[in-house]
Write an enzyme that holds these catalytic residues in place. Structure first.
Site, PDB file in Angstrom:
ATOM      1  N   SER A 165       0.833  -1.203   0.000  1.00 31.76           N
ATOM      2  CA  SER A 165       0.000   0.000   0.000  1.00 31.76           C
ATOM      3  C   SER A 165       0.872   1.259   0.000  1.00 31.76           C
ATOM      4  O   SER A 165       1.668   1.452  -0.920  1.00 31.76           O
ATOM      5  CB  SER A 165      -0.959  -0.035   1.193  1.00 31.76           C
ATOM      6  OG  SER A 165      -1.941   0.967   1.080  1.00 31.76           O
TER       7      SER A 165
ATOM      8  N   ASP B 109      -8.375  -3.201  -7.251  1.00 26.40           N
ATOM      9  CA  ASP B 109      -7.865  -2.926  -5.909  1.00 26.40           C
ATOM     10  C   ASP B 109      -8.961  -2.297  -5.047  1.00 26.40           C
ATOM     11  O   ASP B 109      -9.545  -1.266  -5.401  1.00 26.40           O
ATOM     12  CB  ASP B 109      -6.664  -1.989  -6.016  1.00 26.40           C
ATOM     13  CG  ASP B 109      -6.030  -1.703  -4.677  1.00 26.40           C
ATOM     14  OD1 ASP B 109      -6.600  -0.905  -3.911  1.00 26.40           O
ATOM     15  OD2 ASP B 109      -4.960  -2.281  -4.394  1.00 26.40           O
TER      16      ASP B 109
ATOM     17  N   HIS C  77      -6.514  -5.776  -1.446  1.00 24.26           N
ATOM     18  CA  HIS C  77      -5.520  -4.712  -1.294  1.00 24.26           C
ATOM     19  C   HIS C  77      -4.455  -5.217  -0.326  1.00 24.26           C
ATOM     20  O   HIS C  77      -4.731  -5.452   0.835  1.00 24.26           O
ATOM     21  CB  HIS C  77      -6.174  -3.441  -0.754  1.00 24.26           C
ATOM     22  CG  HIS C  77      -5.227  -2.282  -0.615  1.00 24.26           C
ATOM     23  ND1 HIS C  77      -4.711  -1.621  -1.711  1.00 24.26           N
ATOM     24  CD2 HIS C  77      -4.706  -1.673   0.470  1.00 24.26           C
ATOM     25  CE1 HIS C  77      -3.917  -0.641  -1.294  1.00 24.26           C
ATOM     26  NE2 HIS C  77      -3.892  -0.653   0.037  1.00 24.26           N
TER      27      HIS C  77
END
Length: 397
Positions: A174, A272, A341
């Site tokens: 991330s 995502d 994610h």
């Protein structure tokens, strides 16, 4: 008496064996605080020292290193940074003392055969700028020193043996996955020419795109982050030199990756979950909350919403292509169609029986084959909802 003593000894033995088992799996690793960083100004938002968790390598992996950067979003203004300041995303005082290692960081050979015995480091994230900041707000007692944290930690690891590395990977998830892109070439430059250096970005290819209202929410958001943290001077010069009056756009990987020199691998979903919730359909662009149910579960999306989401996938793949990812021999990718994610740090998605499969391959095998150059890896999944191997969870981080 003997029976009681035997029970005590057996209990102790069970505890010892449990600790050994946890260690063998890399399940729980203690924290290291870098107190000397404070004098250098390399501190978290609240001024506390940066930290990482370090599981030392062994055997054939003793000279191999993975530096994995934690994710956790960004703070774009004083109120949002103040709200992080007293959490583990802004202060090492709030961080857990032990952290479970799994997936790419697992110490278990069965689940992580290519990297299990490497030196594995998880860098904690407490600056809110993907390790790019270089400013101080004295009035609010906020320290935007992400770049200094990154530099200090890498220097510390070099002194602890990484300068002798045979193999080294900079990775992240991330916001940490974005950092692995932004710092990749710098990481390469800090290691000996003889070291094989590559980078891995997990859920870090954030798309420069309009939201469902036609607005530029994510562009404005990253612009605020860059200005508040003083990030622009620490973004890759190979990108900022080409962006004219908009150097802050180099927060978007599609502009950075074009000129990267170091090999890099992208693990990302074409759907995502963070990007759909925060780039495509952020709350600010969905005042009527028409997207609320859809964002929680793609099965609840309307036909119109699904078309918009499929168009978002098309934009994402186009950005990868323009960045040179699809055709470059030094770049690899595993792009699945799971609503996810961050996937490399979770065993269920890395290499378990429940892991997503694309073209008969799981993420762990794809990353290992790419790193060791056993084969070029360009895995692209079919459009949603075609992949039955996707975990039935939203792995939003």
């Amino acid at each position: 008496m003997i029976s009681g003593m035997l029970r005590q000894w057996l209990s102790l033995l069970v505890c010892v064996l449990a600790v050994i088992l946890l260690k063998s799996e890399g399940a729980s690793v203690g924290i290291t605080y870098l107190q000397d960083a404070v004098a250098k100004g390399a501190v978290c938002l609240d001024g506390s020292p940066p930290a990482y968790h370090f599981d030392k390598g062994s055997g054939t992996g003793v000279d191999n290193w993975i530096v994995h950067m934690e994710g956790g979003g960004w703070c774009e203004d004083v109120p949002t940074c103040l709200s992080r300041k007293n959490t583990d995303l802004g202060s090492s005082k709030q961080m857990v003392k032990q952290f479970g290692f799994s997936g790419l960081l697992s110490g278990q050979q069965k689940s992580n055969p290519d990297f299990y015995n490497w030196n594995r480091i998880k860098v904690r994230y407490c600056d809110g700028s993907s390790f790019t900041g270089d400013a101080v707000d004295r009035a609010n007692n906020l320290f935007f020193k992400g770049n200094s944290i990154w530099e200090f930690i890498i220097a510390d690891l070099l002194a602890k043996g990484m300068r002798n590395a045979k193999n080294a990977i900079l990775s992240g998830c991330s916001a940490g996955g974005l950092a692995s892109i932004l710092h990749c070439d710098r990481f390469r430059a800090l290691l000996p020419a003889s070291t094989k250096v590559k980078c891995i970005s997990d859920a870090g290819f954030f798309l420069h795109a309009q939201d469902v209202s036609g607005g530029k929410h994510i562009e404005e958001f990253y612009g605020k982050v860059a200005r508040l943290h003083g990030s622009v001077k620490n973004l890759p010069a190979s990108c900022t030199s080409r962006m004219g009056a908009r150097p802050e756009l180099c927060f978007f990987p599609q502009y950075v990756v074009q000129t990267m020199q170091t090999p890099i691998f992208f693990v990302n979903s074409a759907y995502d979950s963070w990007q759909i919730k925060n780039i495509l359909a952020p709350s600010a662009a969905d005042k009527s909350k028409e997207w609320k149910s859809c964002k929680l579960d793609l099965k609840k999306c309307t036909e119109t919403q699904l078309k918009i989401i499929q168009d978002f996938r098309t934009q994402f793949l186009s950005a990868l292509n323009r960045a040179g990812v699809i055709n470059s021999p030094s770049k690899g990718m595993f792009i699945d169609s799971c609503y996810a994610h961050c996937q490399v740090g979770k065993q269920i998605q890395w290499s378990s029986d429940s892991s997503p499969v694309v073209s008969n391959m799981k993420i762990a095998k794809a990353v290992g084959d790419w790193y060791y150059e056993r084969s070029p890896i360009k895995k692209l999944d079919c459009p949603y909802p075609c992949n039955p191997t996707c975990p039935k969870v939203d792995s939003d981080s």
